[in-house]
Design a protein around this motif. Structure first.
Motif, PDB file in Angstrom:
ATOM      1  N   ALA A   7     -34.427   3.925   9.936  1.00 55.97           N
ATOM      2  CA  ALA A   7     -33.540   5.169   9.688  1.00 55.97           C
ATOM      3  C   ALA A   7     -32.947   5.807  10.821  1.00 55.97           C
ATOM      4  CB  ALA A   7     -34.366   6.224   8.560  1.00 55.97           C
ATOM      5  N   THR A   8     -31.433   6.145  10.551  1.00 55.54           N
ATOM      6  CA  THR A   8     -30.619   6.784  11.701  1.00 55.54           C
ATOM      7  C   THR A   8     -29.979   7.768  10.914  1.00 55.54           C
ATOM      8  OG1 THR A   8     -29.527   6.440  13.547  1.00 55.54           O
ATOM      9  CG2 THR A   8     -29.068   5.022  11.892  1.00 55.54           C
ATOM     10  N   SER A   9     -28.970   8.560  11.885  1.00 56.53           N
ATOM     11  CA  SER A   9     -28.131   9.277  11.047  1.00 56.53           C
ATOM     12  C   SER A   9     -26.842   9.183  12.207  1.00 56.53           C
ATOM     13  CB  SER A   9     -28.615  10.669  10.948  1.00 56.53           C
ATOM     14  OG  SER A   9     -28.707  11.227  12.211  1.00 56.53           O
ATOM     15  N   VAL A  10     -25.642   9.460  11.369  1.00 59.40           N
ATOM     16  CA  VAL A  10     -24.542   9.709  12.247  1.00 59.40           C
ATOM     17  C   VAL A  10     -24.000  11.407  12.089  1.00 59.40           C
ATOM     18  CG1 VAL A  10     -22.869   8.985  10.221  1.00 59.40           C
ATOM     19  CG2 VAL A  10     -22.017   9.009  12.535  1.00 59.40           C
ATOM     20  N   GLY A  11     -23.890  11.885  13.219  1.00 57.05           N
ATOM     21  CA  GLY A  11     -23.577  13.492  13.090  1.00 57.05           C
ATOM     22  C   GLY A  11     -22.236  13.623  12.770  1.00 57.05           C
ATOM     23  N   GLY A  12     -21.668  14.867  12.295  1.00 65.66           N
ATOM     24  CA  GLY A  12     -20.330  15.448  11.981  1.00 65.66           C
ATOM     25  C   GLY A  12     -19.480  14.854  13.079  1.00 65.66           C
ATOM     26  N   GLY A  13     -18.277  14.257  12.987  1.00 63.28           N
ATOM     27  CA  GLY A  13     -17.244  13.806  14.039  1.00 63.28           C
ATOM     28  C   GLY A  13     -17.812  12.992  14.931  1.00 63.28           C
ATOM     29  N   ASN A  14     -18.756  12.097  14.692  1.00 62.46           N
ATOM     30  CA  ASN A  14     -19.448  11.126  15.387  1.00 62.46           C
ATOM     31  C   ASN A  14     -19.260   9.870  14.782  1.00 62.46           C
ATOM     32  OD1 ASN A  14     -20.447  12.680  17.860  1.00 62.46           O
ATOM     33  ND2 ASN A  14     -22.012  13.424  16.409  1.00 62.46           N
TER      34      ASN A  14
ATOM     35  N   GLY B  67     -16.772  14.186   8.503  1.00 57.84           N
ATOM     36  CA  GLY B  67     -17.185  15.665   7.949  1.00 57.84           C
ATOM     37  C   GLY B  67     -17.854  16.302   9.182  1.00 57.84           C
ATOM     38  N   VAL B  68     -18.361  17.455   8.882  1.00 60.44           N
ATOM     39  CA  VAL B  68     -19.222  18.173   9.719  1.00 60.44           C
ATOM     40  C   VAL B  68     -20.851  18.314   9.760  1.00 60.44           C
ATOM     41  CG1 VAL B  68     -17.228  20.061   9.781  1.00 60.44           C
ATOM     42  CG2 VAL B  68     -18.888  20.199   8.065  1.00 60.44           C
ATOM     43  N   SER B  69     -21.116  17.589   8.584  1.00 54.20           N
ATOM     44  CA  SER B  69     -22.803  17.660   8.289  1.00 54.20           C
ATOM     45  C   SER B  69     -23.196  16.335   8.668  1.00 54.20           C
ATOM     46  CB  SER B  69     -22.985  17.642   6.874  1.00 54.20           C
ATOM     47  OG  SER B  69     -22.510  19.247   6.287  1.00 54.20           O
ATOM     48  N   GLY B  70     -24.338  16.028   9.233  1.00 52.34           N
ATOM     49  CA  GLY B  70     -24.845  14.830   9.509  1.00 52.34           C
ATOM     50  C   GLY B  70     -25.410  14.062   8.234  1.00 52.34           C
ATOM     51  N   VAL B  71     -25.095  12.623   8.292  1.00 58.43           N
ATOM     52  CA  VAL B  71     -25.562  11.946   7.116  1.00 58.43           C
ATOM     53  C   VAL B  71     -26.692  10.997   7.776  1.00 58.43           C
ATOM     54  CG1 VAL B  71     -24.709  10.208   5.454  1.00 58.43           C
ATOM     55  CG2 VAL B  71     -23.100  12.048   6.336  1.00 58.43           C
ATOM     56  N   ALA B  72     -27.711  10.833   6.745  1.00 59.36           N
ATOM     57  CA  ALA B  72     -28.795  10.102   7.199  1.00 59.36           C
ATOM     58  C   ALA B  72     -28.461   8.429   6.544  1.00 59.36           C
ATOM     59  CB  ALA B  72     -30.027  10.688   6.485  1.00 59.36           C
ATOM     60  N   ILE B  73     -28.814   7.616   7.354  1.00 62.84           N
ATOM     61  CA  ILE B  73     -28.614   6.230   6.928  1.00 62.84           C
ATOM     62  C   ILE B  73     -29.937   5.384   7.000  1.00 62.84           C
ATOM     63  CG2 ILE B  73     -27.589   4.066   7.545  1.00 62.84           C
ATOM     64  CD1 ILE B  73     -25.278   5.615   9.057  1.00 62.84           C
ATOM     65  N   ARG B  74     -30.256   4.901   5.866  1.00 62.20           N
ATOM     66  CA  ARG B  74     -31.460   4.389   5.498  1.00 62.20           C
ATOM     67  C   ARG B  74     -31.538   2.771   6.126  1.00 62.20           C
ATOM     68  NH1 ARG B  74     -32.566   4.538  -0.211  1.00 62.20           N
ATOM     69  NH2 ARG B  74     -33.603   6.608   0.480  1.00 62.20           N
ATOM     70  N   ARG B  75     -30.446   2.204   5.828  1.00 63.15           N
ATOM     71  CA  ARG B  75     -30.247   0.790   6.158  1.00 63.15           C
ATOM     72  C   ARG B  75     -28.792   0.195   6.204  1.00 63.15           C
ATOM     73  NH1 ARG B  75     -33.278  -4.028   4.684  1.00 63.15           N
ATOM     74  NH2 ARG B  75     -32.001  -5.454   4.056  1.00 63.15           N
ATOM     75  N   ALA B  76     -28.745  -0.672   7.142  1.00 69.15           N
ATOM     76  CA  ALA B  76     -27.333  -1.280   7.317  1.00 69.15           C
ATOM     77  C   ALA B  76     -27.271  -2.523   7.466  1.00 69.15           C
ATOM     78  CB  ALA B  76     -26.488  -0.618   8.389  1.00 69.15           C
ATOM     79  N   THR B  77     -26.554  -3.546   6.563  1.00 69.28           N
ATOM     80  CA  THR B  77     -26.482  -4.954   6.431  1.00 69.28           C
ATOM     81  C   THR B  77     -25.074  -5.558   6.525  1.00 69.28           C
ATOM     82  OG1 THR B  77     -26.657  -4.889   4.184  1.00 69.28           O
ATOM     83  CG2 THR B  77     -28.627  -4.999   5.229  1.00 69.28           C
ATOM     84  N   LEU B  78     -25.245  -6.765   6.911  1.00 71.75           N
ATOM     85  CA  LEU B  78     -23.872  -7.656   6.744  1.00 71.75           C
ATOM     86  C   LEU B  78     -24.328  -8.788   5.932  1.00 71.75           C
ATOM     87  CD1 LEU B  78     -20.752  -7.749   7.314  1.00 71.75           C
ATOM     88  CD2 LEU B  78     -21.763  -9.308   9.101  1.00 71.75           C
ATOM     89  N   HIS B  79     -23.767  -9.145   4.602  1.00 73.50           N
ATOM     90  CA  HIS B  79     -24.500 -10.211   3.783  1.00 73.50           C
ATOM     91  C   HIS B  79     -23.301 -11.107   3.339  1.00 73.50           C
ATOM     92  CE1 HIS B  79     -26.872 -12.256   1.049  1.00 73.50           C
ATOM     93  NE2 HIS B  79     -26.084 -12.070  -0.042  1.00 73.50           N
ATOM     94  N   ASP B  80     -23.534 -12.438   3.300  1.00 71.45           N
ATOM     95  CA  ASP B  80     -22.554 -13.312   2.706  1.00 71.45           C
ATOM     96  C   ASP B  80     -23.287 -14.672   2.361  1.00 71.45           C
ATOM     97  OD1 ASP B  80     -20.470 -15.849   2.864  1.00 71.45           O
ATOM     98  OD2 ASP B  80     -19.611 -14.120   2.541  1.00 71.45           O
TER      99      ASP B  80
END
Length: 148
Positions: free
Chosen positions: A90-97, A64-77
């Motif tokens: 917390a981080t974010s991924v900008g539009g097109g990134n 997309g064109v808008s940034g999206v805020a990320i609270r948490r990322a995990t890998l679970h099994d």
């Protein structure tokens, strides 16, 4: 029957408290988060052998064109041993990134195919879940099976 004047007030406050978090997720935030997809998965090694330690890299891209805020990322099994901590910062991924998450794991499971779940919890809208295919074997690449 005795009436408790504060009971109605407490019920009202409880109802308002349940409604406010749901209202915080806006349609714009949900639409922006829906543009984030898993675009690449890398395993090192490609096939895990018994007692191997390796990495699982998951790349996400915001189409997309808008940034999206990320609270948490995990890998679970339940079966796979995770040696690295989840991404709790917390981080974010900008539009097109794109953004890459790398997890360290150890193979200490029976031979087979496993599907640990990669998960992103967005700050302002829901979550993304994606199964990652991981193969485990007990046969080393240099070993050969002789049928005599």
């Amino acid at each position: 029957m005795k009436s408790y004047p504060y009971f109605h007030i407490l019920v009202f406050i409880a109802l308002v408290a349940m409604i406010i978090p749901a209202a915080a997720i806006s349609p714009e935030s949900e639409a922006a988060a829906a543009q984030v997809t898993v675009t690449d998965i890398n395993l090192d090694p490609q096939v895990f052998m018994e007692d191997d330690t390796g990495t699982i890299s998951v790349e996400v891209t915001n189409n997309g064109v808008s940034g999206v805020a990320i609270r948490r990322a995990t890998l679970h099994d339940e079966d796979i041993i995770m040696l690295s901590n989840p991404y709790d910062t917390a981080t974010s991924v900008g539009g097109g990134n794109s953004l890459k998450f790398i997890f360290t794991v150890r193979a200490d499971v029976p031979e087979g195919i496993y599907y640990p779940t990669f998960s992103i919890d967005f700050r302002d809208a829901g979550y993304l879940r994606y199964p990652v295919t991981v193969s485990y074997t007990h046969l080393r690449a240099h070993e050969t099976v002789l049928d005599l």
